[in-house]
Design a protein around this motif. Structure first.
Motif, short mmCIF file in Angstrom:
data_model
loop_
_atom_site.label_atom_id
_atom_site.label_comp_id
_atom_site.label_asym_id
_atom_site.label_seq_id
_atom_site.Cartn_x
_atom_site.Cartn_y
_atom_site.Cartn_z
N ALA A 55 0.85 -1.20 0.00
CA ALA A 55 0.00 0.00 0.00
C ALA A 55 0.88 1.25 0.00
O ALA A 55 1.83 1.36 0.78
CB ALA A 55 -0.91 -0.01 1.23
N LEU A 56 0.58 2.17 -0.89
CA LEU A 56 1.33 3.41 -1.02
C LEU A 56 0.47 4.59 -0.61
O LEU A 56 -0.76 4.50 -0.56
CB LEU A 56 1.82 3.58 -2.47
N ASP A 57 1.12 5.70 -0.34
CA ASP A 57 0.41 6.95 -0.04
C ASP A 57 1.38 8.10 -0.30
O ASP A 57 2.57 7.87 -0.58
CB ASP A 57 -0.11 6.95 1.40
N VAL A 104 -0.54 -0.74 -9.26
CA VAL A 104 -1.87 -1.33 -9.43
C VAL A 104 -2.90 -0.23 -9.65
O VAL A 104 -3.06 0.67 -8.82
CB VAL A 104 -2.27 -2.17 -8.20
N GLY A 105 -3.54 -0.25 -10.80
CA GLY A 105 -4.60 0.70 -11.09
C GLY A 105 -4.12 2.07 -11.51
O GLY A 105 -4.92 2.98 -11.72
N GLU A 106 -2.82 2.27 -11.63
CA GLU A 106 -2.26 3.55 -12.05
C GLU A 106 -1.16 3.30 -13.10
O GLU A 106 -0.54 2.23 -13.12
CB GLU A 106 -1.66 4.31 -10.87
N HIS A 128 1.69 5.13 -13.50
CA HIS A 128 3.03 5.39 -12.97
C HIS A 128 3.03 5.25 -11.44
O HIS A 128 2.00 5.44 -10.79
CB HIS A 128 3.51 6.80 -13.35
N MET A 129 4.20 4.96 -10.90
CA MET A 129 4.33 4.82 -9.45
C MET A 129 4.04 6.13 -8.74
O MET A 129 3.51 6.13 -7.61
CB MET A 129 5.74 4.32 -9.10
N TYR A 130 4.38 7.25 -9.36
CA TYR A 130 4.10 8.54 -8.74
C TYR A 130 2.61 8.68 -8.43
O TYR A 130 2.22 9.06 -7.31
CB TYR A 130 4.56 9.67 -9.66
N TYR A 131 1.78 8.36 -9.40
CA TYR A 131 0.33 8.49 -9.21
C TYR A 131 -0.19 7.43 -8.24
O TYR A 131 -1.16 7.67 -7.52
CB TYR A 131 -0.39 8.39 -10.54
N ALA A 132 0.47 6.25 -8.23
CA ALA A 132 0.07 5.23 -7.26
C ALA A 132 0.28 5.74 -5.84
O ALA A 132 -0.55 5.49 -4.94
CB ALA A 132 0.88 3.96 -7.49
N ALA A 133 1.39 6.47 -5.62
CA ALA A 133 1.63 7.04 -4.29
C ALA A 133 0.67 8.18 -3.99
O ALA A 133 0.06 8.23 -2.92
CB ALA A 133 3.08 7.51 -4.19
N MET A 134 0.55 9.09 -4.95
CA MET A 134 -0.28 10.27 -4.71
C MET A 134 -1.75 9.93 -4.53
O MET A 134 -2.48 10.62 -3.82
CB MET A 134 -0.10 11.26 -5.86
N ASN A 135 -2.20 8.83 -5.17
CA ASN A 135 -3.61 8.44 -5.06
C ASN A 135 -3.82 7.28 -4.10
O ASN A 135 -4.88 6.64 -4.11
CB ASN A 135 -4.14 8.06 -6.45
N SER A 136 -2.80 7.01 -3.27
CA SER A 136 -2.87 5.96 -2.23
C SER A 136 -3.30 4.62 -2.81
O SER A 136 -4.16 3.92 -2.26
CB SER A 136 -3.84 6.39 -1.12
N SER A 186 -1.48 1.02 -4.83
CA SER A 186 -0.53 0.01 -4.38
C SER A 186 0.34 -0.45 -5.55
O SER A 186 0.15 -0.02 -6.69
CB SER A 186 -1.27 -1.19 -3.77
N CYS A 187 1.27 -1.36 -5.25
CA CYS A 187 2.08 -1.97 -6.30
C CYS A 187 2.24 -3.45 -5.98
O CYS A 187 2.07 -3.88 -4.83
CB CYS A 187 3.44 -1.27 -6.43
N LYS A 188 2.61 -4.24 -6.99
CA LYS A 188 2.75 -5.68 -6.81
C LYS A 188 3.87 -6.24 -7.68
O LYS A 188 4.33 -5.58 -8.62
CB LYS A 188 1.43 -6.39 -7.14
#
Length: 313
Positions: free
Chosen positions: A245-247, A280-282, A284-292, A294-296
């Protein structure tokens, strides 16, 4: 101490048919095989450059495959000839009905060798005939732990471009690191894959024949991801099916970022760049973090996760 020896041969003249790039290609091969990417010793190379009589070359090949070495590698750049009796690498004292050293003879030296791994690389016309036996020269026979990589099929010519063999140019690029895996290992299989992808359907086709239970490394270069970083993959993903989970605290441009999370995020981004991890669902990783989000792990990521988990890396 690893016993790795190589015979590198570049012959450039036969019946007034010069191949000016062969010697230069062999010199480059000698240089690149001698050292790994970090400067550590690799192969002990014996070069034969410019010219060679049949007896000299035959003796050198026989000596190459003698002894209980870890690896014995033979590289040849020059003229190749195909006759009803099989294929030949042509020596500079060639004459009709006695053109050079037969490919069948070379394969016999290698087949009877006690070296743990035997590798033959040929950049010459009709080189795909190497290791073919039988009345129609269509059956390949290789002893255990032996690999043959050639520049063309047995009925094809091998081409030069800009003073260098097309095949060897790609081979050198592969050994420089183009064919390296994430750990920096370059194997005959990865070299073939690199060359195969570069040559189109209408060009000379490389040939790869092998009978091995494992691939040996031809050369090692700096890993694409530092091994100490790659080994953290099991720390970040305790289970290979887990999603992290990212944020916004993972992104160092954010005022409220967390320094520990930023360090983790930078490693994860390295994994993403080499296809080990995806957001996941984004996009780029930047947007995965900014939009909370995740990655796998990817399938490739799971492969390296397993290697780390089993203490194989």
């Amino acid at each position: 101490m690893r016993l790795r020896k190589a015979l590198v041969v570049g012959l450039n003249d036969y019946e007034n048919a010069p191949l000016e790039g062969c010697v230069n290609d062999a010199v480059k091969m000698q240089t690149i095989l001698t050292k790994n990417g970090d400067g550590s010793p690799n192969f002990q190379v014996k070069p034969i450059l410019g010219s060679s009589e049949r007896s000299q070359l035959r003796r050198a090949i026989e000596e190459l495959f003698q002894g209980e070495n870890d690896v014995a590698l033979f590289y040849f750049s020059g003229h190749g000839l195909l006759k009803s009796t099989g294929g030949y690498i042509v020596t500079t004292d060639a004459k009709s009905y006695d053109e050079g050293v037969s490919m069948e003879e070379i394969i016999k030296y290698a087949n009877y060798s006690k070296a743990k791994d035997k590798i033959i690389i040929l950049d010459c016309c009709h080189s795909g005939n190497m290791a073919n036996i039988g009345p129609d020269q269509a059956i390949s026979q290789l002893s255990d732990n032996m690999t043959v990589l050639t520049s063309s099929r047995e009925d094809e010519f091998s081409m030069e471009q800009d003073g260098s063999g097309v095949f060897t140019s790609l081979l050198l690029d592969a050994l420089e690191g183009g064919a390296a895996d994430l750990r920096g290992n370059i194997t005959p299989g990865s070299v073939y894959s690199y060359i195969d992808e570069a040559l189109g359907a209408w060009e000379q086709r490389p040939v790869f024949k092998t009978n091995v239970s494992r691939f040996t490394s031809l050369r090692q270069v700096t890993p694409l991801i530092p091994l100490e970083t790659l080994r953290k993959i099991t720390k970040y993903f305790e289970d290979p099916t887990q999603e992290i989970a990212l944020d916004p605290s993972f992104e160092d441009t954010e005022p409220g970022h967390n320094s520990d999370n930023v360090k983790i995020f930078k490693d994860l981004q390295k994994f993403v760049s080499k296809g080990l991890v995806v957001p996941v669902g984004e996009e780029h990783m930047y947007y995965a973090a900014m939009n909370s989000a995740s990655c796998k792990l990817t399938a490739l990521g799971y492969q390296y996760w397993r290697l780390v988990n089993e203490n194989k890396l």
